[in-house]
Design an enzyme around this catalytic site. Structure first.
Site, PDB file in Angstrom:
ATOM      1  N   PRO A 153    -116.811 -17.218 -48.991  1.00  0.00           N
ATOM      2  CG  PRO A 153    -118.439 -15.602 -48.554  1.00  0.00           C
ATOM      3  CD  PRO A 153    -116.997 -15.934 -48.274  1.00  0.00           C
ATOM      4  CE1 TYR A 154    -113.384 -17.389 -56.880  1.00  0.00           C
ATOM      5  CE2 TYR A 154    -111.699 -18.102 -55.329  1.00  0.00           C
ATOM      6  CZ  TYR A 154    -112.150 -17.967 -56.630  1.00  0.00           C
ATOM      7  OH  TYR A 154    -111.373 -18.417 -57.668  1.00  0.00           O
ATOM      8  N   GLY A 155    -114.642 -19.424 -52.115  1.00  0.00           N
ATOM      9  CA  GLY A 155    -114.208 -20.808 -52.080  1.00  0.00           C
ATOM     10  C   GLY A 155    -115.369 -21.782 -52.069  1.00  0.00           C
TER      11      GLY A 155
END
Length: 330
Positions: A153-155
């Site tokens: 999700p960060y990416g």
């Protein structure tokens, strides 16, 4: 614009952070006036106080405590010719689950609000801190025109912020140009305590075991912070309209190799505990730096061994040892 650009007054978001604080110092040395923005205040946050300790009180620097998601941004951005947008919620592993709303707000919505403000005020250049996490896994050197397939999700939020910024730059009659820098695993003094090299060095100093996720053969392209800052400063004046550019250390090495180098530099083995594979962790990152050389004139100047030595000297001067009565937690 282009190579004739000169930075006179810059805004740095995330100024109290790891890369941001080094960037502020570099800009001030070059005579740039800097307004730093951060949610943390040196008055009540020890990390902010330490990171900005060398610039607080500098006549060319002003720090404002604020939130890019909720606060009015025009008073901060007004008068700036360049905005360095480094503020974000970091971390691959914590981005899963209920925390995603904060990642979405701070990494995507905040970027969109900042871009809107920059366009309305006629800011010429925005330099965005992106991440190698936008790529996902790889089998060879990653090129900017290759596939982006983030595995966390960060990416996903970093790729969304990058695409937003490039879209604003390419909009008809847009006053702003954008360089998005895809940083590859930046390390060095002031590095976040959850990052690998800092955790290894703290393990030597404090006896705190390192949880080794995976088998240690996963490879990373480690970038020393001074090189990352040099690329970031160069991006402010590079001839560009809307570009994504890799910023790496020039060599992809295994975690086991890093552990070996840490042992050689410190004269002690890092205590290691085996840990399970973590969702979102990729097997290999390796940057193709061809575009960075062409667009930024960037060539990493600090080898991994030299960078670990710098990091070790800084950390060992400020961290209690295993024999100290003070316990350092992560």
């Amino acid at each position: 614009m282009g190579t004739a650009r000169h930075v006179k007054h810059a805004v740095v978001t995330g100024a109290a952070g790891f890369i941001g604080s080094h960037l502020v110092e570099s800009l001030l040395r070059q005579g740039v006036t800097v307004l730093g923005v951060d949610r943390r205040s040196p008055g009540d946050n020890a990390i902010a106080a330490e990171n900005l300790g060398g610039v607080l009180g500098h006549p060319g620097f002003r720090l404002v405590q604020g939130d890019l998601v909720t606060d009015e941004l025009k008073p901060w951005v007004d008068g700036a010719d360049t905005v360095f947008h480094l503020a974000a919620v970091p971390g691959v592993r914590p981005s899963w689950g209920d925390t995603f709303g904060e990642y979405l707000a701070c990494n995507v919505l905040a970027t969109q609000r900042l871009l809107n403000t920059c366009v309305s005020l006629g800011v010429e250049r925005l330099v965005l801190a992106s991440s190698s996490s936008v790529y996902g896994d790889c089998t060879g050197p990653l090129r900017e025109d290759g596939v982006t397939a983030p595995q966390s999700p960060y990416g996903v939020t970093k790729l969304a912020a990058e695409r937003l910024a490039l879209a604003y730059a390419l909009a008809p009659d847009s006053p702003i140009s954008v360089v998005a820098l895809r940083y590859f695993t930046v390390y060095g003094p002031r590095q976040r305590p959850d990052m690998a090299i800092g955790r290894m060095l703290r393990g030597v100093l404090t006896g705190t075991p390192l949880h080794l996720y995976g088998d240690g053969h996963q490879r990373r392209d480690f970038t020393f912070v001074a090189d990352a800052v040099a690329a970031t400063v160069a991006a402010a004046t590079a001839e560009a309209t809307a570009e994504a550019v890799n910023v790496g250390g020039g060599d992809s090495v295994s975690v086991l190799d890093v552990l070996r180098r840490v042992g050689e530099i410190t004269g002690a083995e890092v205590p290691v505990l085996d840990g399970a594979y973590q969702p979102g962790d990729v097997q290999v990152t390796e940057a193709d730096l061809t575009k960075a050389r062409t667009v930024l004139g960037y060539r990493p100047s600090v080898t991994l061994t030299e960078g670990i030595e710098h990091h070790w000297k800084w950390l060992s001067a400020r961290t209690p040892t295993a024999d100290s009565p003070v316990t350092v937690t992560e």
